[in-house]
Design a protein around this motif. Sequence first.
Motif, short mmCIF file in Angstrom:
data_model
loop_
_atom_site.label_atom_id
_atom_site.label_comp_id
_atom_site.label_asym_id
_atom_site.label_seq_id
_atom_site.Cartn_x
_atom_site.Cartn_y
_atom_site.Cartn_z
N ASP A 1 -49.04 -11.03 43.40
CA ASP A 1 -49.21 -9.58 43.31
C ASP A 1 -49.77 -9.14 41.96
O ASP A 1 -50.20 -8.00 41.80
N LYS A 2 -49.79 -10.02 40.98
CA LYS A 2 -50.33 -9.70 39.65
C LYS A 2 -51.80 -10.10 39.53
O LYS A 2 -52.38 -9.99 38.46
N ARG A 48 -56.64 -10.27 43.64
CA ARG A 48 -56.62 -10.35 45.10
C ARG A 48 -55.58 -11.40 45.50
O ARG A 48 -55.85 -12.58 45.52
N THR A 52 -49.18 -12.41 49.58
CA THR A 52 -47.80 -12.88 49.49
C THR A 52 -47.22 -12.97 50.89
O THR A 52 -47.32 -12.02 51.66
N THR A 61 -52.27 -7.76 47.82
CA THR A 61 -52.42 -6.90 46.66
C THR A 61 -53.86 -7.06 46.19
O THR A 61 -54.34 -8.16 45.96
N LYS A 62 -54.55 -5.92 46.12
CA LYS A 62 -55.94 -5.95 45.70
C LYS A 62 -56.17 -4.85 44.68
O LYS A 62 -55.95 -3.68 44.98
N GLY A 69 -54.47 -3.93 42.26
CA GLY A 69 -53.27 -3.16 41.97
C GLY A 69 -52.72 -2.37 43.15
O GLY A 69 -51.65 -1.78 43.04
N GLN A 95 -51.34 -2.23 47.18
CA GLN A 95 -50.70 -3.15 48.12
C GLN A 95 -50.96 -2.71 49.55
O GLN A 95 -50.83 -1.54 49.89
N THR A 140 -50.13 -3.70 53.69
CA THR A 140 -49.23 -4.44 54.57
C THR A 140 -49.77 -4.51 56.00
O THR A 140 -49.21 -5.22 56.83
#
Length: 180
Positions: free
Chosen positions: A49-50, A53, A56, A71-72, A74, A76, A78
């Motif tokens: 997530d940091k 791209r 998780t 996460t792209k 910054g 997120q 789903t």
Amino acid sequence: MTTLEEKKKFINWLIESVKFYNRESYWILNYLINHDVILNRVVFVEQADKTKRGLTIKDQSLGVGPHLFLTKEGMQFTDTEQIFHDIRMNWREPLYVDILFENHYHNALYQSVLEDNPFLKKEEKEQIDETIYNELNDFFIQKEENYVIESLRKAIDIAVDKGDEEQFLSLSKELKERMK
């Protein structure tokens, strides 16, 4: 750098052994394993997530938060359709994947594909979660104790073979104390 074969072996093991919360996690893993061009761009890291791209995927044992997210830059996402679309459309870009499952730090296949997250600062890379530190510490303490116990058993066998009753009694007493 992790080879394509190591990645495939790990993903196959995941599909067969880990229970994910939703079937979409399995679909994505199967998609990755069947598309070498994309899988070559996959980098297994911690804290995806940091990254710019990062994907998780969490197993059922980790009940908090979403079990599958991208996460792209910054943000997120789903939505599974959106995640699939991003993987397909941006296949030339690296995809940093973080797979979280029970006891993953003790898994040799996981360790064989895990790479450094280039987006983490040096301090973040060196910082180990206290829970993980304690798990690893307990693991190594137990391994060391098992080694000592096995060594004592072998030494007892040698003492018996030599007929050294004093050595046998001393080692047996030590083994009994360690087995408590």
